[in-house]
Design a protein around this motif. Sequence first.
Motif, short mmCIF file in Angstrom:
data_model
loop_
_atom_site.label_atom_id
_atom_site.label_comp_id
_atom_site.label_asym_id
_atom_site.label_seq_id
_atom_site.Cartn_x
_atom_site.Cartn_y
_atom_site.Cartn_z
N SER A 1 0.84 -1.20 0.00
CA SER A 1 0.00 0.00 0.00
C SER A 1 0.87 1.25 0.00
CB SER A 1 -0.93 0.00 1.21
OG SER A 1 -0.21 0.31 2.39
N ALA A 2 0.29 2.34 -0.42
CA ALA A 2 1.03 3.60 -0.58
C ALA A 2 1.58 4.13 0.75
CB ALA A 2 0.13 4.65 -1.21
N HIS A 3 1.04 3.70 1.88
CA HIS A 3 1.45 4.20 3.19
C HIS A 3 2.39 3.24 3.92
CE1 HIS A 3 -1.34 7.48 2.79
NE2 HIS A 3 -2.29 6.61 2.49
N PHE A 4 2.68 2.09 3.32
CA PHE A 4 3.49 1.06 4.01
C PHE A 4 4.97 1.34 3.79
CE2 PHE A 4 5.21 -3.20 4.77
CZ PHE A 4 4.55 -3.54 5.94
N TYR A 5 5.63 1.82 4.84
CA TYR A 5 7.05 2.17 4.83
C TYR A 5 7.78 1.11 5.64
CZ TYR A 5 11.16 5.21 5.21
OH TYR A 5 12.41 5.75 5.12
N VAL A 6 8.78 0.45 5.06
CA VAL A 6 9.34 -0.73 5.72
C VAL A 6 10.84 -0.85 5.46
CG1 VAL A 6 8.75 -2.24 3.75
CG2 VAL A 6 9.01 -3.24 6.05
N GLY A 7 11.55 -1.39 6.44
CA GLY A 7 12.95 -1.77 6.29
C GLY A 7 13.09 -3.21 6.76
N TYR A 8 13.98 -3.96 6.11
CA TYR A 8 14.15 -5.38 6.43
C TYR A 8 15.57 -5.65 6.94
CZ TYR A 8 9.88 -5.96 3.73
OH TYR A 8 8.60 -5.87 3.27
N LEU A 9 15.67 -6.54 7.92
CA LEU A 9 16.93 -6.93 8.54
C LEU A 9 16.99 -8.44 8.69
CD1 LEU A 9 16.83 -4.47 11.57
CD2 LEU A 9 18.52 -4.39 9.74
N ARG A 10 18.20 -8.95 8.86
CA ARG A 10 18.43 -10.32 9.31
C ARG A 10 19.17 -10.23 10.64
NH1 ARG A 10 16.20 -14.60 6.19
NH2 ARG A 10 15.96 -13.81 4.08
N ASP A 11 18.76 -11.04 11.61
CA ASP A 11 19.44 -11.07 12.90
C ASP A 11 20.73 -11.88 12.78
OD1 ASP A 11 18.80 -13.81 13.14
OD2 ASP A 11 17.40 -13.52 14.77
N PRO A 12 21.53 -12.01 13.85
CA PRO A 12 22.80 -12.74 13.74
C PRO A 12 22.67 -14.20 13.31
CG PRO A 12 22.87 -11.33 15.65
CD PRO A 12 21.45 -11.28 15.11
N VAL A 13 21.53 -14.83 13.52
CA VAL A 13 21.32 -16.21 13.07
C VAL A 13 20.88 -16.24 11.61
CG1 VAL A 13 19.90 -18.29 13.44
CG2 VAL A 13 20.80 -17.04 15.40
N GLY A 14 20.24 -15.16 11.16
CA GLY A 14 19.74 -15.09 9.78
C GLY A 14 18.23 -14.99 9.70
N ASN A 15 17.53 -14.89 10.84
CA ASN A 15 16.08 -14.71 10.84
C ASN A 15 15.73 -13.34 10.27
OD1 ASN A 15 15.21 -17.17 12.30
ND2 ASN A 15 16.49 -16.29 13.91
N LYS A 16 14.68 -13.29 9.47
CA LYS A 16 14.29 -12.05 8.81
C LYS A 16 13.28 -11.28 9.66
CE LYS A 16 12.78 -10.27 4.32
NZ LYS A 16 12.34 -10.65 2.97
#
Length: 138
Positions: free
Chosen positions: A108-123
């Motif tokens: 959606s036009a309002h969905f602002y997001v950043g993605y990371l992986r933790d030290p194990v690799g979980n998203k």
Amino acid sequence: MLSYITIGANDVEASGRFYTAVLTPLGYEKTESPEGIAFTAPAVPGRDGGSATVYVKQPHDGKPATVGNGSMTAFRAGTHELVRSVHAAGLRAGGSDEGAPGFRDEYSAHFYVGYLRDPVGNKLAIFCADPAQGSRDG
């Protein structure tokens, strides 16, 4: 309603640093015990079931923690700036970038997001969907 989630960690100290950097700015309270670390979300008035908790600890079966392919945990932030600062804090605390903060055409036009992986690799996703924060359309 989600009550808790357990995230396996091979190095609880390293994963703890990562989740402290990501979750405490979002309002989670951290407690430590011999079993691991718990991050408890602030209570939301009018919701049953209590506060959601994120547990970070070694797997109960004693085997190494591994990534769940296709699994992702998302955490809501109140502002775009908070998404950016939490994403940056996660990177400084040993996480890896899986997608810089911003708008995505497929959401959606309002969905602002950043993605990371933790030290194990979980998203993880850190997002803000508040229309008052603006949109990709202007």
